[in-house]
Design a protein around this motif. Structure first.
Motif, short mmCIF file in Angstrom:
data_model
loop_
_atom_site.label_atom_id
_atom_site.label_comp_id
_atom_site.label_asym_id
_atom_site.label_seq_id
_atom_site.Cartn_x
_atom_site.Cartn_y
_atom_site.Cartn_z
N ASP A 647 0.47 -0.86 -0.21
CA ASP A 647 0.53 0.20 0.23
C ASP A 647 1.17 1.48 0.19
N PRO A 648 0.28 2.08 -0.45
CA PRO A 648 1.28 3.46 -0.91
C PRO A 648 1.33 4.37 0.35
N ALA A 649 0.18 3.90 0.82
CA ALA A 649 0.82 4.51 2.57
C ALA A 649 1.18 3.91 3.93
N HIS A 650 1.94 2.61 3.20
CA HIS A 650 3.13 1.51 3.39
C HIS A 650 4.09 2.31 3.73
N VAL A 651 4.55 2.76 2.45
CA VAL A 651 6.22 3.37 2.64
C VAL A 651 5.95 4.85 2.59
N ASP A 652 5.12 5.84 3.18
CA ASP A 652 5.12 6.88 4.23
C ASP A 652 5.27 6.21 5.34
N ARG A 653 4.74 5.56 5.86
CA ARG A 653 5.36 4.78 7.22
C ARG A 653 6.48 4.41 7.08
N LEU A 654 7.57 3.92 6.26
CA LEU A 654 8.66 3.13 6.01
C LEU A 654 9.38 4.40 6.81
N ALA A 655 9.20 5.58 5.64
CA ALA A 655 9.55 5.84 5.74
C ALA A 655 10.09 7.19 7.14
N GLN A 656 8.91 7.69 7.71
CA GLN A 656 8.65 7.80 9.31
C GLN A 656 9.69 6.68 10.02
N VAL A 657 9.83 5.43 9.99
CA VAL A 657 10.44 4.62 11.24
C VAL A 657 11.88 4.65 10.62
N PHE A 658 12.14 4.55 9.00
CA PHE A 658 13.38 5.34 8.48
C PHE A 658 14.08 5.93 9.48
N GLY A 659 12.46 7.56 9.39
CA GLY A 659 13.37 8.23 9.19
C GLY A 659 14.35 9.12 7.85
N GLU A 660 13.46 8.95 7.29
CA GLU A 660 14.19 9.43 5.82
C GLU A 660 13.20 9.83 4.93
N LEU A 663 11.96 8.86 1.25
CA LEU A 663 11.16 7.63 0.58
C LEU A 663 11.07 7.81 -0.64
N PRO A 664 9.66 8.48 -0.19
CA PRO A 664 8.35 7.75 -0.63
C PRO A 664 8.63 8.36 -1.93
N ARG A 665 9.62 9.07 -2.02
CA ARG A 665 9.60 9.42 -3.82
C ARG A 665 10.51 8.89 -4.39
N ALA A 666 11.46 7.99 -3.79
CA ALA A 666 12.42 7.21 -4.58
C ALA A 666 11.86 5.58 -5.46
N SER A 667 12.50 5.02 -5.77
CA SER A 667 11.89 4.04 -6.93
C SER A 667 12.43 2.60 -6.01
N SER A 668 11.65 2.15 -6.83
CA SER A 668 11.39 0.79 -5.62
C SER A 668 12.38 0.11 -5.30
N GLY A 669 12.90 0.17 -5.68
CA GLY A 669 14.45 -0.35 -5.13
C GLY A 669 15.39 -0.42 -4.68
N ALA A 670 15.27 1.16 -4.48
CA ALA A 670 15.68 2.06 -3.30
C ALA A 670 14.96 2.08 -2.12
N VAL A 671 13.97 1.77 -2.43
CA VAL A 671 12.61 1.40 -0.87
C VAL A 671 13.69 0.31 -0.60
N VAL A 672 13.62 -0.95 -1.76
CA VAL A 672 14.23 -2.15 -1.03
C VAL A 672 15.24 -2.16 -0.35
N ASP A 673 16.37 -1.21 -0.66
CA ASP A 673 17.58 -1.62 -0.23
C ASP A 673 17.39 -0.74 0.89
N ALA A 674 16.53 0.08 1.26
CA ALA A 674 16.62 0.70 2.52
C ALA A 674 15.80 -0.44 3.78
N VAL A 675 14.86 -0.78 3.07
CA VAL A 675 14.57 -2.39 4.15
C VAL A 675 15.63 -2.90 4.21
N ARG A 676 16.43 -3.37 3.53
CA ARG A 676 16.88 -4.08 3.75
C ARG A 676 18.46 -4.09 4.45
N SER A 677 18.56 -2.93 4.58
CA SER A 677 19.69 -1.72 5.12
C SER A 677 18.90 -2.06 6.96
#
Length: 807
Positions: A647-660, A663-677
């Protein structure tokens, strides 16, 4: 006019969402009037990327559709009117939402005290995870599926979409019908708390449940990494793809040995055992690969069939859609799935009375039946169900289980047979396992030779065993005597076996017109594949499961890429599917007075489960894989977490959790890399908890032993300890199918030794004299238990539930 179905007359209000909607779909397939209640404007999940959502349409076909504004006073009153006329409500509100809307189970029961309310939520209404969210991948990780899926040393692999969802759905459907039978007996409603998490732990391929034949070749200890499963049911390249073989029985291996030209290094009789062949796979499999390399799939399947060696081709999704067998049998049909959407689609799970209980009507439009929903008085419902059911299901003052008084003659074998009978036995039915010691159930395999292993103990608790040779005329005669006073006969033999024994449905209805026969097999009793040897691995290969359940990082040509070797899917779910249809038939019999034949093909289980993928492929498209989700590494040794942020809203929440914030404007590959890190720096439990707290579906990969210590499963008392006098120590076992408001947990009577109750059953149900009994024992027609030569220290046992008296 359609044929009568067993749940005709049953009204169900479906207030559920997501995967829970498939529960109502199966009950609708069986004839229930399922009314899908949506908000004004419809369920947001109806559409995906601007088009009809195929998963939503599959979940809601055969239902009526109305809209009700639950936020308005008029809508709440409208719903209460519907509840007054309903038999069952299916809902999946969060506990907080249910209370806020006045739709908690107690609120609904206050409106209609005879109601069955089934709550289907990710983690149930109690426990520390009760407010967590879950998707299929999350349930796969936590339910014990992911830890067994994939190659050792590599990232675990998510199984195909749909199979975990449908596990939850059939689990909930069984619990709902059990509760409904209880209501028939008492006139009092019931609440059913189904946790999807527990349904997967106990229902998909349970670590503490009946296992497949390949268990004989596995190590006693469960590996920390993925099991080395490639040798269990191996794949081999051939001229036009891949084939899979199952060498389990000694005769199958001997036929393969001959086909290989009788190589000297495998002439030793020790290779007659599954375990020895598994250990020698590095030498044996190259020989088979060389033999198969220049032959086509069809040639190998035909030659295997001629030699009685189980072989199947590995079919792609597109090939499955065009497979003549599935089109001939009605497993796949061309139909209207939703308004304007005509496509090839799975029809349904089972056939009842020779007719497919499957897709009849497309999914409803928004509010399509607002003005045409049939009126239904409370009295009409009672006339069709409760009063009729009182004959079959009399009051149960001793609370021995909702199905007490039923008798099931269980001819089933291996996992499907074990699971089917156990479901009935756990709910109080007298389940008599009829077995012949000359041809023992493969599930009785043990390393010690004791006749009891944990797998058999799990699968056959609460049953009795009658040793009887049905191939002998006197044995068949005794069985027919039992049929006269039975409700159900269940078998999962090769098609034609019951007919060869003179025990076909037509034969049995001449003895008892009310008998219900459950006949289950790998590919069904009809169609060109009906004579194929059936094992779960061959079913998976033939239905598209195997080709979808693979390590996508490996090439398609690599036979080691297939990752379904450690599961016995769809065996357990097939047992559930058959049990639901049979219990529905028992309920319907009280209206019609007639028994019926329920036929289940394991292949159809897989076809239904892959419905969204198959239907998308039929339209020339791939099932949409939007957003970010997957399996991510965590701190520690082979630790993983599933994160599902589609859900797009989940990426917004990931940004809050990660402090980034970017992140919502990044590519899906960049989001995956952020989650993995981010996950790599945390334990799987911590990562999942933090993400869940932010409203993002996530779950740690739980290994099977870890489930016993999981705080949520412990808080819900999901496991009990089961003792058996022929096991060295008690074993953990599932405690129940759901949390019920009044239905007791199953007793844990020990699984029987072969023929353990032969004399008891003959004396009480067959009325044999001692002289007749002993003569038949001497002739090996009747088989009382052989004293076990293996001395095992006994463990304390609970008292056995009393046997049911003849009806």
């Amino acid at each position: 006019m359609r044929a009568e179905l067993p749940l005709d007359g049953l009204r169900i209000l479906d207030l559920s969402h997501g995967v829970a909607q498939s529960c109502g779909r199966y009950l609708a397939d069986l004839g229930a009037e399922v009314v899908r209640v949506e908000p004004p404007g419809g369920d947001p999940a109806r559409r995906s990327r601007g088009a009809v959502s195929v998963p939503w349409a599959l979940r809601n076909a055969n239902k009526l559709g109305i809209t009700v504004d639950l936020d308005a006073v008029e809508g709440q009153e409208r719903l209460r009117d519907l509840v007054r006329s309903a038999d069952v409500v299916l809902e999946s509100f969060s506990p907080a939402e249910a209370v806020e809307r006045g739709l908690a189970p107690d609120d609904l029961l206050a409106v209609n005290p005879t109601l069955v309310v089934t709550s289907i939520t990710p983690f149930g209404r109690t426990g520390p995870y009760r407010d967590w969210s879950a998707t299929e991948p999350v349930l796969t990780a936590m339910g014990g599926v992911l830890c067994r899926s994939g190659l050792p040393g590599r990232q675990p692999v998510l199984p195909p979409a749909g199979i975990v969802e449908q596990t939850v759905a059939v689990h909930a459907a069984w619990a709902t019908l059990v509760a409904y039978v209880k209501r028939l007996r008492t006139g009092v409603g019931e609440t059913v708390d189904v946790a999807a998490f527990e349904a997967v732990v106990h229902g998909f391929d349970p670590g503490f449940g009946a296992q497949g034949s390949a268990a004989a070749g596995r190590a006693e200890s469960f590996p920390r990494d993925r099991p080395e499963a490639a040798s269990f049911y191996p794949f081999f390249p051939c001229a036009d793809g891949h084939v899979r073989i199952c060498l389990l029985a000694k005769r199958q291996w001997r036929a393969m040995f001959e086909w290989l030209g009788e190589p000297t290094e495998f002439a030793d009789p020790r290779y007659d055992t599954v375990a020895a062949r598994f250990q020698a796979a590095d030498r044996l499999h190259p020989l088979i690969a060389a033999l198969f390399a220049d032959k086509t799939r069809d040639e190998l399947v035909a030659e295997g069939s001629a030699r009685a060696i189980p072989v199947s081709g590995v079919l792609t999704v597109d090939e499955v859609l065009e497979t003549p067998h599935f089109l001939e049998t009605g497993s796949l049909i061309d139909a209207e799935l939703a308004d304007g959407l005509h496509t090839r689609v799975p029809s349904g799970y089972v056939s009842v009375g020779g007719m497919r209980a499957g897709l009849r009507n497309r999914a409803p439009n928004v509010g399509e039946h607002n003005d045409t929903l049939p009126d239904r008085s409370r009295a009409a419902g009672e006339d069709q169900h409760r009063s009729a059911g009182a004959t079959m299901f009399p009051p149960d003052p001793e609370r021995t289980g909702p199905l007490a008084g039923m008798r099931v003659l269980d001819l089933g074998v291996i996992v499907v047979g074990a699971e089917f009978g156990r479901l009935f036995a756990d709910q109080g039915a007298d389940v008599i396992k009829v077995e012949n010691t000359t041809f023992p159930d493969g599930l009785r395999q043990t390393r010690s030779g004791s006749g009891i292993n944990p797998s058999f103990a799990w699968g056959h608790r609460n049953k009795r065993s009658l040793g009887l040779d049905l191939r002998r005329p006197e044995g068949a005669r005794l069985f027919r005597q039992l049929v006269a006073h039975a409700d159900v006969v269940a078998a999962n033999f090769k098609p034609g076996t019951l007919e060869a024994l003179g025990l076909s449905f037509d034969d049995l209805t001449e003895i008892n017109p009310r008998i219900i026969v459950s006949d289950s097999s790998a590919f069904g009793a009809r169609g060109r594949w009906s004579t194929r040897m059936g094992y779960g691995p061959l079913v998976r290969s033939s239905c598209g499961v195997s080709v979808l359940w693979r390590d996508s990082q490996l090439t398609e040509e690599d036979p080691s890429a297939y990752c379904d070797g450690s599961t016995v899917y769809p065996d357990h779910i097939a047992g559930h599917v058959s049990a639901i249809a049979v219990l529905a038939a028992v309920i319907g019999r009280e209206r019609t007075g007639r028994g019926t034949l329920v036929e289940t093909a394991q292949a159809d289980i897989a076809i239904v489960h892959l419905g969204p993928t198959l239907t998308a492929a039929a339209q020339g498209a791939e099932a949409p894989q939007e957003g970010v989700y997957g399996v991510f590494p965590c701190a520690g040794d082979d630790e993983w977490c599933v994160v599902d942020a589609r859900d797009p809203a989940h990426v917004d929440r990931l940004a809050q959790v990660f402090g980034e914030p970017d992140l919502p404007r990044a590519s899906s590959g960049a989001v995956v890399d952020a989650v993995r890190s981010w996950t790599a720096r945390r334990t799987s439990a911590d990562a999942a908890a933090m993400l869940q707290q932010a409203g993002i579906p996530a779950g740690p990969m739980l290994r099977l032993p870890e489930q016993l210590m999981d705080p949520h499963l412990m808080a819900r008392n999901s496991f009990q300890t089961m003792a058996h006098p022929h096991l060295k120590q008690p074993v953990p076992t599932n405690a129940r199918i759901a949390h019920f408001s009044t239905i007791p947990d199953p007793q844990l009577n020990p699984a029987p030794l072969a023929g353990e109750h032969t004399r008891e059953i003959c004396a009480t149900l067959l009325d044999l004299t001692s002289e007749e009994l002993e003569r038949l024992v001497a002739d090996n027609v009747l088989q009382p238990p052989v004293i076990d030569p293996v001395t095992i220290e006994s463990v304390p046992m609970p008292p056995r539930r009393p046997a049911q008296t003849p009806r």
